[in-house]
Scaffold this motif. Structure first.
Motif, PDB file in Angstrom:
ATOM      1  N   ARG A 124       0.812  -1.204   0.000  1.00 34.95           N
ATOM      2  CA  ARG A 124       0.000   0.000   0.000  1.00 34.95           C
ATOM      3  C   ARG A 124       0.857   1.271   0.000  1.00 34.95           C
ATOM      4  NH1 ARG A 124      -5.341   1.160   1.260  1.00 34.95           N
ATOM      5  NH2 ARG A 124      -5.523   3.395   1.583  1.00 34.95           N
ATOM      6  N   VAL A 125       0.366   2.295  -0.688  1.00 35.35           N
ATOM      7  CA  VAL A 125       1.038   3.597  -0.743  1.00 35.35           C
ATOM      8  C   VAL A 125      -0.009   4.676  -0.469  1.00 35.35           C
ATOM      9  CG1 VAL A 125       2.267   5.227  -2.243  1.00 35.35           C
ATOM     10  CG2 VAL A 125       2.689   2.769  -2.479  1.00 35.35           C
ATOM     11  N   ASP A 126       0.241   5.527   0.518  1.00 26.65           N
ATOM     12  CA  ASP A 126      -0.697   6.622   0.810  1.00 26.65           C
ATOM     13  C   ASP A 126      -0.055   7.970   0.485  1.00 26.65           C
ATOM     14  OD1 ASP A 126      -2.624   4.893   1.720  1.00 26.65           O
ATOM     15  OD2 ASP A 126      -2.070   5.107   3.846  1.00 26.65           O
ATOM     16  N   TYR A 127      -0.810   8.797  -0.227  1.00 24.60           N
ATOM     17  CA  TYR A 127      -0.338  10.138  -0.565  1.00 24.60           C
ATOM     18  C   TYR A 127      -0.256  10.998   0.695  1.00 24.60           C
ATOM     19  CZ  TYR A 127      -0.470  14.879  -2.506  1.00 24.60           C
ATOM     20  OH  TYR A 127      -0.209  16.192  -2.812  1.00 24.60           O
ATOM     21  N   HIS A 128       0.774  11.828   0.801  1.00 22.54           N
ATOM     22  CA  HIS A 128       0.928  12.723   1.945  1.00 22.54           C
ATOM     23  C   HIS A 128       0.744  14.193   1.541  1.00 22.54           C
ATOM     24  CE1 HIS A 128       3.255  15.254   4.766  1.00 22.54           C
ATOM     25  NE2 HIS A 128       2.817  14.422   5.690  1.00 22.54           N
ATOM     26  N   SER A 129       1.577  14.710   0.671  1.00 24.15           N
ATOM     27  CA  SER A 129       1.484  16.098   0.216  1.00 24.15           C
ATOM     28  C   SER A 129       2.432  16.246  -0.964  1.00 24.15           C
ATOM     29  CB  SER A 129       1.885  17.071   1.341  1.00 24.15           C
ATOM     30  OG  SER A 129       3.243  16.888   1.694  1.00 24.15           O
ATOM     31  N   SER A 130       2.410  17.412  -1.600  1.00 24.54           N
ATOM     32  CA  SER A 130       3.282  17.611  -2.752  1.00 24.54           C
ATOM     33  C   SER A 130       4.081  18.893  -2.576  1.00 24.54           C
ATOM     34  CB  SER A 130       2.464  17.660  -4.046  1.00 24.54           C
ATOM     35  OG  SER A 130       1.579  18.761  -4.043  1.00 24.54           O
ATOM     36  N   GLN A 131       5.185  18.977  -3.288  1.00 28.72           N
ATOM     37  CA  GLN A 131       6.070  20.139  -3.156  1.00 28.72           C
ATOM     38  C   GLN A 131       6.790  20.419  -4.478  1.00 28.72           C
ATOM     39  OE1 GLN A 131       9.731  19.741  -0.723  1.00 28.72           O
ATOM     40  NE2 GLN A 131       9.332  21.807   0.021  1.00 28.72           N
ATOM     41  N   PRO A 132       6.676  21.646  -4.980  1.00 29.83           N
ATOM     42  CA  PRO A 132       7.510  22.004  -6.124  1.00 29.83           C
ATOM     43  C   PRO A 132       8.963  22.118  -5.641  1.00 29.83           C
ATOM     44  CG  PRO A 132       6.244  23.918  -5.383  1.00 29.83           C
ATOM     45  CD  PRO A 132       5.816  22.760  -4.525  1.00 29.83           C
ATOM     46  N   TRP A 133       9.890  21.631  -6.408  1.00 27.93           N
ATOM     47  CA  TRP A 133      11.315  21.659  -6.029  1.00 27.93           C
ATOM     48  C   TRP A 133      12.071  22.179  -7.252  1.00 27.93           C
ATOM     49  CZ3 TRP A 133      13.225  21.417  -1.337  1.00 27.93           C
ATOM     50  CH2 TRP A 133      14.607  21.210  -1.144  1.00 27.93           C
ATOM     51  N   PRO A 134      12.390  23.497  -7.250  1.00 32.29           N
ATOM     52  CA  PRO A 134      12.815  24.133  -8.498  1.00 32.29           C
ATOM     53  C   PRO A 134      14.287  23.944  -8.860  1.00 32.29           C
ATOM     54  CG  PRO A 134      12.675  25.771  -6.762  1.00 32.29           C
ATOM     55  CD  PRO A 134      12.254  24.457  -6.148  1.00 32.29           C
ATOM     56  N   PHE A 135      14.814  22.729  -8.710  1.00 29.67           N
ATOM     57  CA  PHE A 135      16.232  22.454  -9.020  1.00 29.67           C
ATOM     58  C   PHE A 135      16.336  21.254  -9.932  1.00 29.67           C
ATOM     59  CE2 PHE A 135      15.880  24.415  -4.818  1.00 29.67           C
ATOM     60  CZ  PHE A 135      16.507  25.625  -5.082  1.00 29.67           C
ATOM     61  N   PRO A 136      15.997  21.307 -11.224  1.00 29.52           N
ATOM     62  CA  PRO A 136      15.463  22.482 -11.878  1.00 29.52           C
ATOM     63  C   PRO A 136      13.933  22.561 -11.896  1.00 29.52           C
ATOM     64  CG  PRO A 136      16.117  20.872 -13.533  1.00 29.52           C
ATOM     65  CD  PRO A 136      16.459  20.276 -12.186  1.00 29.52           C
ATOM     66  N   ALA A 137      13.212  21.452 -11.932  1.00 29.51           N
ATOM     67  CA  ALA A 137      11.770  21.580 -12.170  1.00 29.51           C
ATOM     68  C   ALA A 137      11.004  20.371 -11.666  1.00 29.51           C
ATOM     69  CB  ALA A 137      11.518  21.772 -13.664  1.00 29.51           C
ATOM     70  N   SER A 138      11.358  19.897 -10.469  1.00 34.25           N
ATOM     71  CA  SER A 138      10.677  18.702  -9.973  1.00 34.25           C
ATOM     72  C   SER A 138       9.386  19.040  -9.252  1.00 34.25           C
ATOM     73  CB  SER A 138      11.583  17.939  -9.001  1.00 34.25           C
ATOM     74  OG  SER A 138      12.680  17.386  -9.687  1.00 34.25           O
ATOM     75  N   LEU A 139       8.460  18.112  -9.319  1.00 37.65           N
ATOM     76  CA  LEU A 139       7.281  18.138  -8.464  1.00 37.65           C
ATOM     77  C   LEU A 139       7.409  16.918  -7.572  1.00 37.65           C
ATOM     78  CD1 LEU A 139       4.369  18.958  -7.625  1.00 37.65           C
ATOM     79  CD2 LEU A 139       3.576  17.380  -9.415  1.00 37.65           C
TER      80      LEU A 139
END
Ligand SMILES: Nc1ncnc2c1ncn2[C@@H]1O[C@H](COP(=O)(O)O)[C@@H](O)[C@H]1O
Ligand SMILES: Nc1ncnc2c1ncn2[C@@H]1O[C@H](COP(=O)(O)O)[C@@H](O)[C@H]1O
Ligand SMILES: [Mg+2]
Ligand SMILES: [Mg+2]
Ligand SMILES: [Mg+2]
Ligand SMILES: [Mg+2]
Ligand SMILES: [Mg+2]
Ligand SMILES: [Mg+2]
Ligand SMILES: [Zn+2]
Ligand SMILES: [Zn+2]
Lengths: 329, 329
Positions: A246-261
């Motif tokens: 099982r995998v549960d979503y927690h939250s998301s974060q833009p990480w601009p090095f260079p363009a990750s989500l």
């Protein structure tokens, strides 16, 4: 009920005005508007001011300059990126690329300003400015790295205030139908805290490039055709040999090095044995909750620690520690 | 506890072997291996077989051909994509691009085979084959559309079995440091069922291109510097004028037309008034739960309906209907 975790780099309150920015006349008027504000970026380094208030947790804020101050630096080929409208001040905000110009010249505009190396400096930026910086840095990197049409190799023109590129070759199939070559790129990646089957331990790893004694969540880029949950299972198995259910979503974060989500999750292990991927990782290990608490609070006897609160890894680990607080782990 | 919703297009059980595919000799041996299996794609249309079993819900499956059968069609410039290893049969699977060749010629290899227009045909594909097709189609589209280096405009070479491109210009900065131009692109998009503040209604929209009478969730592409939750709030406000507070993640789905990653959510409205974005949408409206049930079960008096179960929109809507079943909406 709408109090949700807002990760660092995601507190951007600007209205991106995605319809208005398509209108060239509107944009041009805003660029010359005396209330509009400009952020300088030199080689992706933002022009920042120090925060002098000693009670503040943060060290930098963005330095905004009005049209008057920057107009002499605008040439016909300056890349001008529309960031959005700040409705609280009714100002339109832009970023401009001043790479290649002598950085010290801009001190005249603001003697306390400086171009800051963004990593790890941007982690010390006032969070709502860090959100704007995240947009500016990832967009400017795209504008700089995607100058040519990937479909035919021709040059491209910037439109929509920097949010789209159009191939100059009219015959190019990038000018017809549905595709994505014209738009900024965002790379979805998963990051996961893997919990042992008994619920008592979590799996952390060390990439080869990590600073000594820092441990973090495993992470990896999504591949075409995958769901978040499948990428988590694949990357955990690749990097540590552990199988996940099982995998549960927690939250998301833009990480601009260079363009990750970053797509943060909590993943539940079905196996225990670790086999480290020696190419990417230096090590991976199970840690019991009490040791994680020490790492989180900088009280670990050997000085082991996890990333700071600005990183989604920290937030996911803290969630697990909190959610297991009343159990006797 | 690891029973989670697996959306259509995500049931791909292949081992992508992301380490092994970097090894040119290993790959070459697998390409010539007599047990390896090949899927043909012509202009992104997969070569498929009809499913004759009348009791099956599905109409097509992928047609796999072994090396013997396809070797005469391989030339030095044929694009060969490594899909992964099927451990249940110990076979390595590949896709090859036969675009530009006369499609009827391939009938000789398998008289019942045909090249299928993938949309909406692939929605009728046996789900575990649809997952492999999703990988194959999005990767092949990338290989076809990203032939040139976006950073310098030079030609590129395919490596890692099709999962990476390398710029031929050795001076190009795409050959140094961290960036993403070399890797396949996946576009994260949000899709959301917006629930009214009283919990009794949900918001559906009609894009201009939708078939008559079909309504679906609102959706939109993520922009650089956004979290999932922020994109949901921005897109809902852009498309319908409704303001959203809390956003809960539901599930994710790869959507290979051409390379979207759909991030499904349930979003909670803070306002009611609708102002439709006339550029993108034909309409947006609140629907009460009983009407949604009619639309879900094809019993709506005016024939309104929602997308089929293969679409994540259907699954999100169904979740809401199920989770509100015991309440008196
Ligand atoms: N979009 C991307 N940007 C950078 N590296 C990527 C990307 N996609 C795949 N990679 C590869 O992924 C490796 C990092 O592994 P991981 O983050 O675990 O998937 C990098 O060294 C690259 O070889
Ligand atoms: N990666 C992308 N692929 C296709 N269209 C995009 C992309 N990013 C932004 N767009 C734009 O988004 C529009 C669709 O709106 P939406 O899906 O609501 O964001 C398209 O018509 C494009 O103008
Ligand atoms: Mg990794
Ligand atoms: Mg990876
Ligand atoms: Mg990895
Ligand atoms: Mg949009
Ligand atoms: Mg949309
Ligand atoms: Mg939209
Ligand atoms: Zn082009
Ligand atoms: Zn190049």
């Amino acid at each position: 009920p709408d109090q949700q975790l807002r990760n660092f780099f995601s507190l951007n309150h600007l209205d991106r005005a995605s319809e208005k920015r398509k209108d060239k006349d509107w944009l041009q008027a805003k660029i010359s508007d005396e209330t509009s504000q400009f952020l300088l970026l030199s080689e992706l380094k933002p022009f920042v001011l120090p925060i002098k208030d000693k009670t503040s947790k943060w060290r930098y804020r963005l330095c905004w300059l009005d049209h008057n101050k920057i107009s002499s630096h605008l040439t016909s080929d300056t890349v001008i990126l529309f960031l959005g409208i700040d409705h609280s001040s009714s100002q339109s905000l832009f970023a401009i690329d001043v790479s290649g110009k002598e950085e010290s010249k801009f001190k005249d505009l603001q003697p306390e300003g400086s171009f800051m190396v963004p990593f790890p400096g941007s982690l010390q930026m006032e969070p709502s400015d860090a959100g704007i910086f995240a947009e500016a840095r990832s967009m400017m990197d795209w504008l700089e790295r995607y100058k040519f049409c990937a479909t035919c190799g021709s040059s491209t023109d910037i439109t929509e205030g920097g949010h789209k590129r159009v191939c100059r070759n009219q015959e190019c199939k990038s000018n017809k139908g549905i595709h994505n070559t014209a738009y900024p790129r965002t790379d979805p990646s998963v990051i996961m805290l893997v919990i042992s089957a008994d619920g008592k331990r979590c799996l952390l790893g060390r990439k080869k490039q990590f600073p000594a004694k820092m441990w973090s969540c495993l992470a990896g880029f999504m591949e075409p055709g995958e769901s978040i949950e499948d990428t988590v299972r694949r990357e955990v198995e690749e990097e540590s040999g552990v199988k996940v259910g099982r995998v549960d979503y927690h939250s998301s974060q833009p990480w601009p090095f260079p363009a990750s989500l970053m797509l943060g999750t909590i993943a539940y292990a079905k196996t225990e044995d670790i086999k480290v991927d020696e190419d990417e990782m230096e090590d991976a290990q199970w840690f019991r909750r009490p040791e994680i608490v020490q790492m989180l609070t900088h009280q670990h006897p050997q000085g082991l620690y996890i990333p700071p609160e600005q990183a989604i890894a920290h937030q996911i680990i803290k969630s697990w520690v909190r959610n297991t607080a009343s159990s006797n782990l």
